[in-house]
Scaffold this motif. Sequence first.
Motif, PDB file in Angstrom:
ATOM      1  N   VAL A 244      17.921  14.812  25.067  1.00 38.24           N
ATOM      2  CA  VAL A 244      16.535  14.428  24.786  1.00 38.24           C
ATOM      3  C   VAL A 244      15.940  15.311  23.700  1.00 38.24           C
ATOM      4  O   VAL A 244      16.408  16.421  23.435  1.00 38.24           O
ATOM      5  N   HIS A 245      14.883  14.805  23.096  1.00 39.35           N
ATOM      6  CA  HIS A 245      13.919  15.606  22.365  1.00 39.35           C
ATOM      7  C   HIS A 245      12.629  15.595  23.182  1.00 39.35           C
ATOM      8  O   HIS A 245      12.300  14.582  23.832  1.00 39.35           O
ATOM      9  N   TYR A 246      11.883  16.694  23.146  1.00 41.38           N
ATOM     10  CA  TYR A 246      10.672  16.774  23.964  1.00 41.38           C
ATOM     11  C   TYR A 246       9.639  17.677  23.295  1.00 41.38           C
ATOM     12  O   TYR A 246       9.964  18.533  22.468  1.00 41.38           O
ATOM     13  N   THR A 247       8.399  17.486  23.681  1.00 40.86           N
ATOM     14  CA  THR A 247       7.311  18.402  23.346  1.00 40.86           C
ATOM     15  C   THR A 247       6.462  18.570  24.594  1.00 40.86           C
ATOM     16  O   THR A 247       6.157  17.584  25.289  1.00 40.86           O
ATOM     17  N   GLY A 248       6.100  19.812  24.908  1.00 37.14           N
ATOM     18  CA  GLY A 248       5.336  20.090  26.116  1.00 37.14           C
ATOM     19  C   GLY A 248       3.989  20.727  25.820  1.00 37.14           C
ATOM     20  O   GLY A 248       3.870  21.577  24.934  1.00 37.14           O
ATOM     21  N   TRP A 249       2.976  20.295  26.558  1.00 39.42           N
ATOM     22  CA  TRP A 249       1.623  20.844  26.458  1.00 39.42           C
ATOM     23  C   TRP A 249       1.121  21.244  27.840  1.00 39.42           C
ATOM     24  O   TRP A 249       1.540  20.690  28.855  1.00 39.42           O
ATOM     25  N   LEU A 250       0.195  22.194  27.880  1.00 34.00           N
ATOM     26  CA  LEU A 250      -0.565  22.443  29.097  1.00 34.00           C
ATOM     27  C   LEU A 250      -1.525  21.276  29.298  1.00 34.00           C
ATOM     28  O   LEU A 250      -2.141  20.788  28.335  1.00 34.00           O
ATOM     29  N   TYR A 251      -1.657  20.834  30.534  1.00 29.94           N
ATOM     30  CA  TYR A 251      -2.585  19.741  30.838  1.00 29.94           C
ATOM     31  C   TYR A 251      -4.010  20.267  30.770  1.00 29.94           C
ATOM     32  O   TYR A 251      -4.344  21.297  31.364  1.00 29.94           O
ATOM     33  N   ASP A 252      -4.884  19.562  30.051  1.00 27.36           N
ATOM     34  CA  ASP A 252      -6.283  19.966  29.897  1.00 27.36           C
ATOM     35  C   ASP A 252      -7.157  18.748  30.167  1.00 27.36           C
ATOM     36  O   ASP A 252      -7.236  17.826  29.345  1.00 27.36           O
ATOM     37  N   ALA A 253      -7.824  18.721  31.340  1.00 29.45           N
ATOM     38  CA  ALA A 253      -8.653  17.578  31.720  1.00 29.45           C
ATOM     39  C   ALA A 253      -9.847  17.402  30.801  1.00 29.45           C
ATOM     40  O   ALA A 253     -10.467  16.335  30.777  1.00 29.45           O
ATOM     41  N   GLY A 254     -10.186  18.425  30.043  1.00 27.39           N
ATOM     42  CA  GLY A 254     -11.320  18.332  29.140  1.00 27.39           C
ATOM     43  C   GLY A 254     -11.010  17.633  27.838  1.00 27.39           C
ATOM     44  O   GLY A 254     -11.934  17.322  27.058  1.00 27.39           O
ATOM     45  N   PHE A 263       3.225  24.403  24.259  1.00 25.49           N
ATOM     46  CA  PHE A 263       3.973  25.612  24.601  1.00 25.49           C
ATOM     47  C   PHE A 263       5.449  25.530  24.218  1.00 25.49           C
ATOM     48  O   PHE A 263       6.143  26.555  24.208  1.00 25.49           O
ATOM     49  N   ASP A 264       5.957  24.326  23.907  1.00 22.76           N
ATOM     50  CA  ASP A 264       7.374  24.235  23.545  1.00 22.76           C
ATOM     51  C   ASP A 264       7.645  22.885  22.905  1.00 22.76           C
ATOM     52  O   ASP A 264       6.951  21.891  23.187  1.00 22.76           O
ATOM     53  N   THR A 265       8.673  22.828  22.065  1.00 20.70           N
ATOM     54  CA  THR A 265       9.151  21.564  21.505  1.00 20.70           C
ATOM     55  C   THR A 265      10.582  21.737  21.023  1.00 20.70           C
ATOM     56  O   THR A 265      10.990  22.838  20.626  1.00 20.70           O
ATOM     57  N   SER A 266      11.341  20.641  21.108  1.00 16.76           N
ATOM     58  CA  SER A 266      12.696  20.634  20.554  1.00 16.76           C
ATOM     59  C   SER A 266      12.753  19.855  19.247  1.00 16.76           C
ATOM     60  O   SER A 266      13.806  19.810  18.604  1.00 16.76           O
ATOM     61  N   GLY A 291      15.526   6.190  35.580  1.00 11.76           N
ATOM     62  CA  GLY A 291      15.180   4.818  35.227  1.00 11.76           C
ATOM     63  C   GLY A 291      14.901   4.581  33.766  1.00 11.76           C
ATOM     64  O   GLY A 291      14.700   3.431  33.360  1.00 11.76           O
ATOM     65  N   MET A 292      14.866   5.645  32.948  1.00  4.04           N
ATOM     66  CA  MET A 292      14.725   5.440  31.507  1.00  4.04           C
ATOM     67  C   MET A 292      16.022   4.868  30.939  1.00  4.04           C
ATOM     68  O   MET A 292      17.085   4.999  31.534  1.00  4.04           O
ATOM     69  N   ARG A 293      15.912   4.273  29.777  1.00  3.21           N
ATOM     70  CA  ARG A 293      17.092   3.842  29.037  1.00  3.21           C
ATOM     71  C   ARG A 293      17.127   4.539  27.691  1.00  3.21           C
ATOM     72  O   ARG A 293      16.072   4.870  27.125  1.00  3.21           O
ATOM     73  N   ALA A 294      18.328   4.807  27.229  1.00  9.77           N
ATOM     74  CA  ALA A 294      18.486   5.483  25.941  1.00  9.77           C
ATOM     75  C   ALA A 294      17.712   4.730  24.861  1.00  9.77           C
ATOM     76  O   ALA A 294      17.708   3.501  24.816  1.00  9.77           O
ATOM     77  N   GLY A 295      17.058   5.501  24.005  1.00 10.23           N
ATOM     78  CA  GLY A 295      16.200   4.931  22.976  1.00 10.23           C
ATOM     79  C   GLY A 295      14.749   4.846  23.388  1.00 10.23           C
ATOM     80  O   GLY A 295      13.882   4.579  22.550  1.00 10.23           O
ATOM     81  N   GLY A 296      14.463   5.098  24.663  1.00  8.54           N
ATOM     82  CA  GLY A 296      13.093   5.013  25.151  1.00  8.54           C
ATOM     83  C   GLY A 296      12.328   6.311  24.968  1.00  8.54           C
ATOM     84  O   GLY A 296      12.898   7.385  24.757  1.00  8.54           O
ATOM     85  N   LYS A 297      11.004   6.196  25.053  1.00 13.61           N
ATOM     86  CA  LYS A 297      10.112   7.358  25.006  1.00 13.61           C
ATOM     87  C   LYS A 297       9.172   7.274  26.200  1.00 13.61           C
ATOM     88  O   LYS A 297       8.674   6.201  26.531  1.00 13.61           O
ATOM     89  N   ARG A 298       8.962   8.409  26.840  1.00  9.48           N
ATOM     90  CA  ARG A 298       8.145   8.440  28.052  1.00  9.48           C
ATOM     91  C   ARG A 298       7.270   9.686  28.052  1.00  9.48           C
ATOM     92  O   ARG A 298       7.714  10.767  27.662  1.00  9.48           O
ATOM     93  N   THR A 299       6.037   9.513  28.477  1.00 12.26           N
ATOM     94  CA  THR A 299       5.129  10.635  28.692  1.00 12.26           C
ATOM     95  C   THR A 299       5.102  10.959  30.179  1.00 12.26           C
ATOM     96  O   THR A 299       4.897  10.068  31.012  1.00 12.26           O
ATOM     97  N   LEU A 300       5.316  12.220  30.504  1.00 13.49           N
ATOM     98  CA  LEU A 300       5.268  12.694  31.889  1.00 13.49           C
ATOM     99  C   LEU A 300       4.040  13.567  32.080  1.00 13.49           C
ATOM    100  O   LEU A 300       3.829  14.528  31.330  1.00 13.49           O
ATOM    101  N   VAL A 327       8.805  12.782  25.982  1.00  7.75           N
ATOM    102  CA  VAL A 327      10.263  12.881  25.997  1.00  7.75           C
ATOM    103  C   VAL A 327      10.857  11.645  25.338  1.00  7.75           C
ATOM    104  O   VAL A 327      10.492  10.512  25.662  1.00  7.75           O
ATOM    105  N   GLU A 328      11.771  11.867  24.415  1.00  5.67           N
ATOM    106  CA  GLU A 328      12.552  10.797  23.798  1.00  5.67           C
ATOM    107  C   GLU A 328      13.984  10.904  24.298  1.00  5.67           C
ATOM    108  O   GLU A 328      14.624  11.955  24.132  1.00  5.67           O
ATOM    109  N   LEU A 329      14.483   9.864  24.947  1.00  9.33           N
ATOM    110  CA  LEU A 329      15.838   9.875  25.494  1.00  9.33           C
ATOM    111  C   LEU A 329      16.800   9.405  24.402  1.00  9.33           C
ATOM    112  O   LEU A 329      16.843   8.225  24.026  1.00  9.33           O
TER     113      LEU A 329
END
Length: 333
Positions: A244-254, A263-266, A291-300, A327-329
Amino acid sequence: MAACAALTACGGGGGADSGPTQASVTPPVTATPPVTPPVTAPALASYPGTWYGPCLGRMQDVATVSMAGGAGSALLLKLVRNFHGADGCGGAPIATESLSADFTLTWDSTKTTAALLTPSSATAQVTLDLVTIAIPSYTRARSGPAVTATLENGVRGWCINYSDGPVCTVDAGPQAAANAPAALYLDKGELVLLSPSGTTGYIADARYTKDRAATPQGQGPAFQRLDTVQGTGTLATSGRTLTVHYTGWLYDAGKADFRGAQFDTSVGKTPFSFRLGAGQVIGGWDQGLLGMRAGGKRTLIIPAALAYGRAGSGTSIPPDAPLIFDVELISVQ
């Protein structure tokens, strides 16, 4: 003979009386009352109603639960997401996201098991109604006075025009049908929807209350998996190796899109590979990428309990921090 006349029967041929014959005895007919089965409440009868999720900045989920048929063993779940003009979710929504189909929750059994009901609590032994969620193929739509439809490079989307600027989202298109195990629980009058977890028994995905006005903020987000691009390649299942490739953020309700500090990215680096379901990554990834399939992108959107919990991670992820990952699978082996 007078005596013969008084008897039920007499001997024949004028001989001596032989006395009465033995009359057949028919027992009295006693009516048998019908068997009435014991009255039992339908397994899911306590769950119908309109339930409100926590206000997360300007966004609030609404779940409408109703009985499916009269047997009491299945529910219909209608999900709507409302967007409000300001933090606090007050007043009428300026935009609404709806799904084209409802989900069906079919009761399987009742079980006493360990469950994590809130991100910051310890597991507890509770009695859950175990269900199977049938998710039909569906599409999303957004409507409301602040919504503008977009079309860019053939991809449909929507923008919500807040007073401080628009927030735009692409249409992920039709979502594939699926079935998933889950559980329901009423915790002090609040509806808790849980998913099975290999380490804790069951873990809360979402929590709802019937009183919108009393719906608290700051509980942290519910665990959410949002497909932005539907993949067409190999299916991600437990035990497979994902790249995967991914980028992560702290969750901010504001924030309108809930993305705080990154905080991180590949991206721009070597893709990251791991074995799904082997505990090599945080629980939110092990559960969220199934349940993802290759080529898909998902936000967690991952609550702290499925991320780094009370310990946090290094200096960039504080204790009890919920996270967001895009996340990009790339491939599934």
